[in-house]
Design a protein around this motif. Structure first.
Motif, PDB file in Angstrom:
ATOM      1  N   GLY A 370       0.810  -1.392  -0.101  1.00 59.65           N
ATOM      2  CA  GLY A 370       0.069  -0.086   0.130  1.00 59.65           C
ATOM      3  C   GLY A 370       1.005   1.461  -0.162  1.00 59.65           C
ATOM      4  O   GLY A 370       0.546   2.310  -0.584  1.00 59.65           O
ATOM      5  N   SER A 462      -6.889  -5.597   4.071  1.00 61.34           N
ATOM      6  CA  SER A 462      -6.784  -4.716   2.901  1.00 61.34           C
ATOM      7  C   SER A 462      -8.222  -4.800   2.155  1.00 61.34           C
ATOM      8  O   SER A 462      -8.705  -5.612   1.998  1.00 61.34           O
ATOM      9  N   TRP A 464      -9.750  -3.058  -1.578  1.00 61.18           N
ATOM     10  CA  TRP A 464      -9.571  -2.353  -2.717  1.00 61.18           C
ATOM     11  C   TRP A 464     -10.558  -2.912  -3.842  1.00 61.18           C
ATOM     12  O   TRP A 464     -11.488  -3.849  -3.760  1.00 61.18           O
ATOM     13  N   PRO A 472      -4.722  -2.343  -8.040  1.00 60.87           N
ATOM     14  CA  PRO A 472      -5.856  -2.278  -6.955  1.00 60.87           C
ATOM     15  C   PRO A 472      -5.858  -0.858  -6.716  1.00 60.87           C
ATOM     16  O   PRO A 472      -4.908   0.108  -6.488  1.00 60.87           O
ATOM     17  N   ARG A 473      -7.102  -0.198  -6.209  1.00 61.67           N
ATOM     18  CA  ARG A 473      -7.242   1.193  -5.678  1.00 61.67           C
ATOM     19  C   ARG A 473      -7.780   0.955  -4.413  1.00 61.67           C
ATOM     20  O   ARG A 473      -8.876   0.440  -4.051  1.00 61.67           O
ATOM     21  N   TYR A 474      -6.797   1.177  -3.126  1.00 58.84           N
ATOM     22  CA  TYR A 474      -7.360   0.811  -1.993  1.00 58.84           C
ATOM     23  C   TYR A 474      -8.188   1.854  -1.394  1.00 58.84           C
ATOM     24  O   TYR A 474      -8.090   3.159  -1.444  1.00 58.84           O
ATOM     25  N   CYS A 478      -7.457   1.558   3.193  1.00 58.52           N
ATOM     26  CA  CYS A 478      -7.251   0.417   3.770  1.00 58.52           C
ATOM     27  C   CYS A 478      -6.418  -0.541   3.142  1.00 58.52           C
ATOM     28  O   CYS A 478      -6.848  -1.227   2.252  1.00 58.52           O
ATOM     29  N   CYS A 479      -5.193  -0.524   3.755  1.00 59.59           N
ATOM     30  CA  CYS A 479      -4.047  -1.401   2.907  1.00 59.59           C
ATOM     31  C   CYS A 479      -3.162  -1.937   3.941  1.00 59.59           C
ATOM     32  O   CYS A 479      -2.526  -1.164   4.592  1.00 59.59           O
ATOM     33  N   ASN A 480      -3.294  -3.410   4.249  1.00 60.63           N
ATOM     34  CA  ASN A 480      -2.392  -3.681   5.388  1.00 60.63           C
ATOM     35  C   ASN A 480      -2.624  -3.214   6.637  1.00 60.63           C
ATOM     36  O   ASN A 480      -1.497  -2.963   7.487  1.00 60.63           O
ATOM     37  N   GLU A 481      -4.047  -2.781   6.787  1.00 59.71           N
ATOM     38  CA  GLU A 481      -4.150  -2.169   8.325  1.00 59.71           C
ATOM     39  C   GLU A 481      -4.030  -3.174   9.202  1.00 59.71           C
ATOM     40  O   GLU A 481      -4.385  -4.404   9.272  1.00 59.71           O
ATOM     41  N   HIS A 504     -15.078  -4.810  -5.505  1.00 56.70           N
ATOM     42  CA  HIS A 504     -14.396  -4.728  -4.482  1.00 56.70           C
ATOM     43  C   HIS A 504     -13.842  -6.033  -3.789  1.00 56.70           C
ATOM     44  O   HIS A 504     -14.699  -7.187  -4.056  1.00 56.70           O
ATOM     45  N   VAL A 506     -12.185  -7.717  -0.084  1.00 47.99           N
ATOM     46  CA  VAL A 506     -11.623  -7.429   1.197  1.00 47.99           C
ATOM     47  C   VAL A 506     -10.725  -8.809   1.831  1.00 47.99           C
ATOM     48  O   VAL A 506     -11.393 -10.019   1.450  1.00 47.99           O
TER      49      VAL A 506
END
Length: 579
Positions: A370, A462, A464, A472-474, A478-481, A504, A506
């Motif tokens: 991300g 994640s 996206w 990918p459009r996060y 929210c990417c690698n939260e 989408h 998840v």
């Protein structure tokens, strides 16, 4: 930096045609050009009839390349000559000889002229016969000049043809002669073959720091290929600011390129990495940083079968090094363990298309996709690395044996300037069941995703949306939260209007020292069900309290504004009033 990339893309298609005569690597995949001893590089400053350098520019260029006269401390620090002494460990002494000429044409004469006027520019420059002994600029004694670096006065012209562009770049004159009507150029018995062009200023009038661009061009003389992509329409993963052969040559405006990477120093025969011997027992790796006397680089070779079909040598391996934000690396965005994934085949090097046409053959591995962070441990606490072997080698090569290396417990000690990690060659990933619940609409353009609690230390989440480009459009960042495994089991999303009807995904990945197999859910926000009540969102009995508006919209944290709210803990829901 975007301006630099856009300019690179503008002329890349033309430049790549001029690189067909690129030096062929030796049988061991390294340069054949001499990389020890003294290397003399001619630098010619070019005035136009209507545009000239300041009167002291030649002396300033000479000092930036060779150092200040005198023997006082720091006289040659951060000069181009010192850059190569540092990278080569003192093996290569690059000496720049600077001359100054004036062309009879005005600068605008060369606008929009393409290859023909590029050839005329070089012919005019050679006809002025700079006061240099060009016979001394042929280190490999092949009858061709190693290079000539031309720095021309004034701003670069991004609205004109490729050779007057923001990016300094290499030109193969031998190939150019085949395309336009210009003859061979001989300077003191040596033929002009390769040269480079660098503008004095960017289009905004700011000066180009010449140390980085000149170091980039000298690396080409040594045979090092470009690490930037030359095919803008087909993205590739490239080193960016981490390599002098990519955008790193413009770090600090061109004044402070990063040290040559472990791969680039190996390619120039200045570095011999230690091969990691495979063992059933975990190994502790210690890597003092580049630029230190204790610098150590490790190589992990991927065991692949020998290619018996083609005559194109191929190999795949990892290079592990450590980088510190000091010295030449002071402009890098971080410090820590840096892993280079090398996927070598000779033809890509021979035609200077290492990271082009969607291929990434020398690239840093991402620790955090991300943030595009390439260092370990990452900003989000990722301290493991599971190497992924490529399927880009053609024909497909088979691995001789099961090979599942993993790095864990990656740490970086800034005081000692070293990275450490544990390497295991056959580490089993933990089995941690985790399951995503149905995603629900919980407000205007708002979606809540949740998952069942699991026996992990943390859970990485994640979310996206798919794009036409394949990238990918996060959503909502929210990417690698990182979420706690027990109580923090939902994520509320603000979905942009243009993504409301998009597909989408998840994913949740439970982690206990290493990531386990997670769960992935596909959904389209517009097609989701509405939450009829907050009880529709599953929570464990011992979960931390979750807060909602009185209408049932989830809140990210405990409310502080006065009003009436809902608080849910486990399966108990109650109204609370904040004064």
């Amino acid at each position: 930096m975007k301006r630099f990339w856009l300019t690179l893309w503008m002329f890349a298609a033309t430049v790549i045609l001029a690189l067909a005569n690129w030096p062929v690597p030796a049988a061991d995949g390294r340069t054949q050009f001499p990389t020890t001893g003294v290397l003399r590089i001619p630098v010619v400053l070019v005035d136009f009839a209507d545009m000239r350098f300041p009167w002291d520019y030649q002396s300033r260029v000479n000092m930036a390349l060779n150092g200040y006269p005198g023997d006082f401390p720091g006289a040659d620090e951060f000069t181009a000559a010192q850059y190569f002494k540092t990278c080569s460990g003192g093996r290569l002494d690059v000496r720049f000889e600077v001359a100054h000429i004036t062309l009879p044409k005005v600068s605008s004469y060369f606008d929009k002229g393409g290859n023909r006027l590029l050839g005329e520019f070089l012919e005019l420059a050679a006809a002025k016969d700079p006061a240099l002994d060009f016979a001394r600029f042929d280190a490999d004694q092949d009858g061709m000049l190693d290079t000539v670096i031309f720095i021309y006065a004034g701003e670069s012209r991004t609205n004109t043809d490729y050779w007057f562009a923001d990016w300094s770049h290499h030109v193969d004159y031998t190939t150019l002669m085949e395309r336009v009507d210009c003859g061979p150029i001989s300077l003191h018995g040596k033929l002009l073959d390769r040269c480079a062009l660098i503008p004095q200023q960017f289009t905004d009038g700011s000066p180009v720091g010449i140390v980085g661009p000149v170091c980039h061009e000298v690396c080409h003389v040594l045979g090092v290929p470009d690490m930037a992509t030359l095919s803008p329409t087909i993205p590739s993963r490239t080193p960016g600011v981490w390599s002098v052969m990519d955008t790193g040559c413009l770090n600090a405006g061109g004044h402070c390129p990063p040290l040559m990477s472990a791969y680039e120093r190996w390619y120039c025969r200045w570095l011999e990495p230690e091969d990691i011997s495979l063992s059933d027992e975990p190994q502790r790796l210690v890597l003092p940083s580049a630029g230190t006397e204790r610098n150590r680089v490790l190589r992990l070779e991927f065991p692949i079968e020998k290619d018996t079909i083609s005559e194109n040598p191929q190999r795949e391996y990892l290079l592990l090094e450590s980088r510190t934000q000091q010295g030449w690396d002071r402009e890098l965005p971080g410090e820590g363990l840096l892993v280079w994934h090398v996927l070598y085949n000779q033809s890509s090097w021979e035609y200077n298309v290492v990271n082009t046409y969607g291929n990434s053959r020398v690239s840093p591995a991402y620790s955090d996709v991300g943030n595009c962070d390439v260092l370990w441990p990452s900003e989000r606490g990722i301290s493991w690395y599971l190497p992924e072997m490529s399927d880009e080698l053609l024909p497909r090569l088979k691995y001789r044996e099961p090979f599942h290396p993993v790095l864990t417990d990656v740490r970086y000690d800034a005081l000692r300037r070293e990275a450490t990690a544990i390497l295991s060659t056959a580490c089993e990933r933990p089995e941690i069941p985790v399951r995503l619940n149905e995603a629900l609409i919980t407000g205007h353009r708002q979606v809540t995703v949740s998952w069942q609690p699991c026996e992990a230390d943390t859970v990485f989440v994640s979310i996206w949306a798919e794009q036409n480009s394949g990238k990918p459009r996060y959503v909502d960042g929210c990417c690698n939260e990182v979420h706690t495994a027990a109580g923090d089991t939902l994520r509320v999303l603000k979905v942009p209007e243009d993504l409301w009807e998009a597909e989408h995904y998840v994913s949740v990945t439970p982690v206990r020292r290493l990531p386990a197999e997670g769960d992935t859910l596909r959904f389209i926000p517009k097609e989701l069900n509405y939450a009829s009540s907050i009880e529709d969102i599953a929570l464990p009995a011992d979960a931390i309290p979750q807060y909602y508006t009185i209408t049932g919209l989830p809140l990210r944290e405990r409310p502080t504004e006065p009003g009436l709210y809902l608080r849910r803990t486990g399966r108990r829901t109650e109204k609370i009033f904040i004064r």
